[in-house]
Enzyme design. Sequence first.
Site, PDB file in Angstrom:
ATOM      1  N   THR A   1     -41.741 -24.348 -14.673  1.00 28.56           N
ATOM      2  CA  THR A   1     -42.609 -25.475 -15.016  1.00 28.56           C
ATOM      3  C   THR A   1     -41.849 -26.564 -15.768  1.00 28.56           C
ATOM      4  O   THR A   1     -40.847 -26.288 -16.433  1.00 28.56           O
ATOM      5  CB  THR A   1     -43.837 -25.019 -15.836  1.00 28.56           C
ATOM      6  OG1 THR A   1     -44.681 -26.131 -16.062  1.00 28.56           O
ATOM      7  CG2 THR A   1     -43.432 -24.429 -17.165  1.00 28.56           C
ATOM      8  N   ARG A   2     -42.349 -27.805 -15.641  1.00 33.52           N
ATOM      9  CA  ARG A   2     -41.805 -28.927 -16.415  1.00 33.52           C
ATOM     10  C   ARG A   2     -42.934 -29.628 -17.158  1.00 33.52           C
ATOM     11  O   ARG A   2     -42.765 -30.722 -17.673  1.00 33.52           O
ATOM     12  CB  ARG A   2     -41.087 -29.937 -15.490  1.00 33.52           C
ATOM     13  CG  ARG A   2     -41.796 -30.267 -14.204  1.00 33.52           C
ATOM     14  CD  ARG A   2     -41.162 -31.423 -13.478  1.00 33.52           C
ATOM     15  NE  ARG A   2     -41.851 -32.641 -13.841  1.00 33.52           N
ATOM     16  CZ  ARG A   2     -42.850 -33.188 -13.155  1.00 33.52           C
ATOM     17  NH1 ARG A   2     -43.270 -32.633 -12.029  1.00 33.52           N
ATOM     18  NH2 ARG A   2     -43.430 -34.290 -13.574  1.00 33.52           N
TER      19      ARG A   2
ATOM     20  N   HIS B   1     -52.784 -22.989 -15.389  1.00 34.61           N
ATOM     21  CA  HIS B   1     -51.469 -22.357 -15.202  1.00 34.61           C
ATOM     22  C   HIS B   1     -51.513 -20.918 -15.675  1.00 34.61           C
ATOM     23  O   HIS B   1     -50.903 -20.037 -15.083  1.00 34.61           O
ATOM     24  CB  HIS B   1     -50.396 -23.108 -15.986  1.00 34.61           C
ATOM     25  CG  HIS B   1     -50.330 -24.567 -15.655  1.00 34.61           C
ATOM     26  ND1 HIS B   1     -50.817 -25.528 -16.493  1.00 34.61           N
ATOM     27  CD2 HIS B   1     -49.868 -25.202 -14.566  1.00 34.61           C
ATOM     28  CE1 HIS B   1     -50.647 -26.707 -15.940  1.00 34.61           C
ATOM     29  NE2 HIS B   1     -50.068 -26.547 -14.763  1.00 34.61           N
TER      30      HIS B   1
ATOM     31  N   ARG C   1     -48.758 -25.799  -5.618  1.00 38.04           N
ATOM     32  CA  ARG C   1     -48.956 -27.029  -4.865  1.00 38.04           C
ATOM     33  C   ARG C   1     -47.905 -28.054  -5.294  1.00 38.04           C
ATOM     34  O   ARG C   1     -47.635 -28.197  -6.484  1.00 38.04           O
ATOM     35  CB  ARG C   1     -50.358 -27.558  -5.182  1.00 38.04           C
ATOM     36  CG  ARG C   1     -50.755 -28.747  -4.362  1.00 38.04           C
ATOM     37  CD  ARG C   1     -52.138 -29.238  -4.755  1.00 38.04           C
ATOM     38  NE  ARG C   1     -52.478 -30.413  -3.977  1.00 38.04           N
ATOM     39  CZ  ARG C   1     -52.022 -31.625  -4.238  1.00 38.04           C
ATOM     40  NH1 ARG C   1     -51.226 -31.826  -5.268  1.00 38.04           N
ATOM     41  NH2 ARG C   1     -52.367 -32.644  -3.461  1.00 38.04           N
TER      42      ARG C   1
ATOM     43  N   HIS D   1     -51.568 -25.350 -19.289  1.00 39.77           N
ATOM     44  CA  HIS D   1     -53.001 -25.366 -19.584  1.00 39.77           C
ATOM     45  C   HIS D   1     -53.635 -24.106 -18.989  1.00 39.77           C
ATOM     46  O   HIS D   1     -52.947 -23.255 -18.444  1.00 39.77           O
ATOM     47  CB  HIS D   1     -53.624 -26.646 -19.025  1.00 39.77           C
ATOM     48  CG  HIS D   1     -52.980 -27.895 -19.553  1.00 39.77           C
ATOM     49  ND1 HIS D   1     -52.979 -28.214 -20.896  1.00 39.77           N
ATOM     50  CD2 HIS D   1     -52.272 -28.879 -18.933  1.00 39.77           C
ATOM     51  CE1 HIS D   1     -52.313 -29.349 -21.074  1.00 39.77           C
ATOM     52  NE2 HIS D   1     -51.866 -29.764 -19.904  1.00 39.77           N
TER      53      HIS D   1
END
Length: 573
Positions: A196-197, A204, A290, A201
């Site tokens: 992740t970058r 996730h 996505r 929340h």
Amino acid sequence: DMTMLANLAPIPELYVSYDSAQKLKVEAANLKSHDLTPRQICDLELLMNGGFNPLKGFLSEEDYDNVVENMRLADGTLWPIPITLDVSEEFAEGLEIGEDIALRDQEGVILATMTVTDRWTPDKSREAEKVFGADDVAHPAVNYLHHTAGKVYLGGPVVGIQQPIHYDFRARRDTPNELRAFFRKLGWRRIVAFQTRNPLHRAHQELTFRAAREAQANLLIHPVVGMTKPGDVDHFTRVRCYEAVLDKYPAATTTMSLLNLAMRMAGPREAVWHGIIRRNHGCTHFIVGRDHAGPGKNSAGEDFYGPYDAQDLFRQYQDEIGIEMVDFKQMVYVQERAQYEPADEIADRENVTILNISGTELRRRLREGLEIPEWFSFPEVVEELRRRFPPRSKQGFTVFFTGFSGSGKSTIANALMIKLMEMGDRPVTLLDGDIVRKNLSSELGFSKEHRDLNIRRIGYVASEITKNGGIAICAPIAPYAATRRAVREEIEQYGAFVEVHVATSLEECERRDRKGLYKLAREGKIKEFTGISDPYDVPENPELRVDTEGVDVDTCAHQVLLKLESMGLIAGS
Ligand code: PPS
């Protein structure tokens, strides 16, 4: 597939032993050196620690051509992203093929040596087309390629001397072999990695929970802290958010480690690259959601890649990568059932309410200080984000007065400062023309060059004040539009820039002649006097224009206050 178990044997690194490194470091001081860019430092770290295994250095020309055209090294090994050492033409010209060079970080510390086996001028447009899908500078990596990267590429094997130095979150950083050892120690044999970058929340968290359940695996949260998409939340804030969210995971099955990767936002190719990197870090499974590593819109306003292109490409290569994909559709919140569900698996779709908050909407709510609901994120995360992105009425800003000498800039600026101090919610600094010329610019005169230097110094100080949440009030003549624009750009990175044109006419300023300077200028006793013998570019689009003729100072200052209020910079009373 329960047969997928991690082989956690150490992977090759490019470092020499500690003793050899000390020796090599002394010898390397005599070599020509290249000062690595921030992106090259990230690449070098993962080359040296095995994160980019099987690469042994920066790509040779033959490897590069194959990677660009076929996603493979010359020997046929899958490798999707060119890892190249871009340098200036001047530096490249001075080198012999076969020569060793020292690779230094930005403070001059020698991190590695490289034997230059290859030197070539790449066709950057071809690289852009093939690797990123389009030669369009709206793509951050294409923009980097054309505008930041050097013209010439060098290739060759690297000998690692020491890791790049990190001062932040040291306990949270692990090399591939450190992670492998950690997994061995805990007896973890199935590990699913989450890349992740962005801040995490609830969506996730749900996605990672589901992935771990589906893969019957332990979970590695593996955020990128190297370089991400320009405009992303800085990694300091994100890591504090991750640490808050980590408490919500079962400690026995989940861990987090920071990855110093420089992302390229290459979508499908990047997903394959991320898979290889996670395999090298000892993981067996990798989550692809996505629009993985999506760069945003192209210059025609369309997406560069389809939302599930990355999943499709990954699926095609997953056996070769040696890591299994756990793919997910976008997760959305179903209000009636009070839970997150994949967008393509929603039962009874017609009768439920689906909620989602986009990144853009989240930023808007932060900016305006609006509610961020509990179903969307965790209070601890929202608190960190609010601290980092306070609403406008709590951010710093700069009020920049411009106008002729004697127009009333200083007097209005002073009155404004007193009014803002009366309100007392933020510290205020007044950078008046005369104060600045006494304290910051005492050696400067009034040539164009000196005036520009003067204004840039004011701009720099104001930008620091703005960055740190204060109010800077500037009141120089600032006669040049281009310089005012440059200062605006510098300050707008951190907060609002409010340009106020004090539009008192030259005739009126000269009639008042409060310092007696206009008279001397007319007599030629003062040269380059603004309005008389030197230019003044009238601001075309200032946030506010005040006319002082027939209006008292208090009223003028009040007009500025009203403007600040209408811009949301001070809370309405
Ligand atoms: S600039 O152009 O923005 O750097 O000028 P600034 O620093 O605001 O300084 C302007 C004050 O210096 C006095 N002064 C002159 N002004 C303009 N042109 C010339 N040649 C000049 N020489 C001296 C003048 O009093 C200005 O003060 P203010 O407060 O603007 O009246």
